[in-house]
Design a protein around this motif. Structure first.
Motif, short mmCIF file in Angstrom:
data_model
loop_
_atom_site.label_atom_id
_atom_site.label_comp_id
_atom_site.label_asym_id
_atom_site.label_seq_id
_atom_site.Cartn_x
_atom_site.Cartn_y
_atom_site.Cartn_z
N ALA A 164 43.36 0.23 -5.00
CA ALA A 164 43.93 -0.12 -5.93
C ALA A 164 44.62 1.13 -6.67
CB ALA A 164 42.85 -0.74 -7.00
N ASN A 238 47.95 -6.53 -9.35
CA ASN A 238 47.91 -7.12 -7.95
C ASN A 238 48.96 -7.62 -7.65
OD1 ASN A 238 46.50 -7.63 -5.53
ND2 ASN A 238 46.33 -9.74 -6.55
N LYS A 261 39.16 -7.63 -6.94
CA LYS A 261 38.99 -7.42 -8.49
C LYS A 261 38.08 -7.90 -8.89
CE LYS A 261 42.36 -11.46 -7.76
NZ LYS A 261 43.03 -12.34 -7.96
#
Length: 285
Positions: A164, A238, A261
């Motif tokens: 991420a 995202n 997530k």
């Protein structure tokens, strides 16, 4: 610092005597206000969301666009702004000088300098430098307590630093690089730091990286309060945000699964410290 605390909580520092610094920077709301946009004295929304004051002593350039060079310059800005607290420097000094308790407090703190715009700024800034985040479950885990956070949060921390790539900007113990980035969320008329540097492509739509300390308590999110939950924040990253020349090179679609997530959100929820009791001072009169 004691004098600054009194000034911070005193509605005398607004034109109508109804708002204080603590109206927007509420200690019970992690030193924010929980609103999408800050509210002025007339209850009209201001252009930007109220930032938290947690760990503000370590931020070198202040404000969403970094136009304040230090805490002293920040202190007076909202008070004297017509659309915010709406009190002139002259009126502020006159009000404080009419109260013996404040006259004595300023003399104790600043001697013969007394009550001036500069000493008001210094007192407020000194108090604000004492506003520090408290130990969070994440800190206990880093300190060796494996049970302090969940397995999901641990996976989230790995994602935060890996796939991420959140740590590219949310770095260090306060989880901020204190810099400015276009993450693809600002609208066309929201230029951020680009307003100060109009020829810089990279700084168009660039806003301050906020600390993530107490982040689960500090929604809504972004400089304009446009994202209501941590889940929607993770969804934005995202997707990669608006693709444009100023978008930071670190921002791109992440292709995270639903489980990833959820793990990221689980990690972010471990950054809220133990609530600290904040005593509202008795104000001099």
């Amino acid at each position: 610092a004691k004098l600054g605390r009194m000034l911070f909580f005193d509605p005398l520092l607004s034109g109508a005597k109804v708002r204080s610094c603590a109206s927007c920077h509420n200690p019970g709301l992690s030193w924010g206000d929980g609103q999408p946009l800050a509210m002025g004295e007339d209850q009209k929304p201001l252009p930007l969301r109220t930032p938290t004051l947690l760990n503000v002593a370590w931020i070198p350039k202040l404000g969403w666009d970094g136009h304040f060079r230090n805490l002293e310059t920040v202190a007076m800005g909202p008070i004297t702004a017509n659309e915010n607290m709406n009190l002139s420097e002259a009126a502020m000094i006159e009000r404080l000088a009419a109260i013996p308790g404040y006259v004595n407090a300023f003399h104790a703190a600043f001697g013969d300098d007394g009550i001036t715009a500069r000493t008001i700024e210094m007192a407020l800034a000194t108090f604000e430098r004492t506003i520090v985040s408290t130990q969070a479950p994440f800190d206990r885990w880093i300190g060796g307590d494996e049970s302090a956070i969940s397995a999901s949060a641990k996976r989230g921390f790995a994602l935060f630093n890996g796939k991420a790539n959140c740590a590219a900007c949310h770095s260090g113990w306060a989880f901020t690089d204190a810099s400015f980035h276009d993450i693809g969320v600002a609208k066309d008329n929201e230029r951020g730091r680009g307003q100060l540097f109009p020829t810089s492509v990279a700084l168009q739509h660039a806003f301050k990286t906020p600390t993530l300390r107490d982040v689960a308590r500090r929604g809504p999110y972004m400089h304009n309060g446009s994202l209501a939950t941590l889940e929607t924040v993770v969804d934005l990253y995202n997707r990669g945000g608006i693709d444009r020349p100023s978008r930071d090179a670190e921002i791109h679609p992440l292709v995270l699964s639903a489980g990833e997530k959820a793990d990221l959100v689980g990690f972010l929820q471990t950054l809220s410290g133990d609530p600290a009791s904040v005593a509202v001072p008795t104000l001099p009169r």
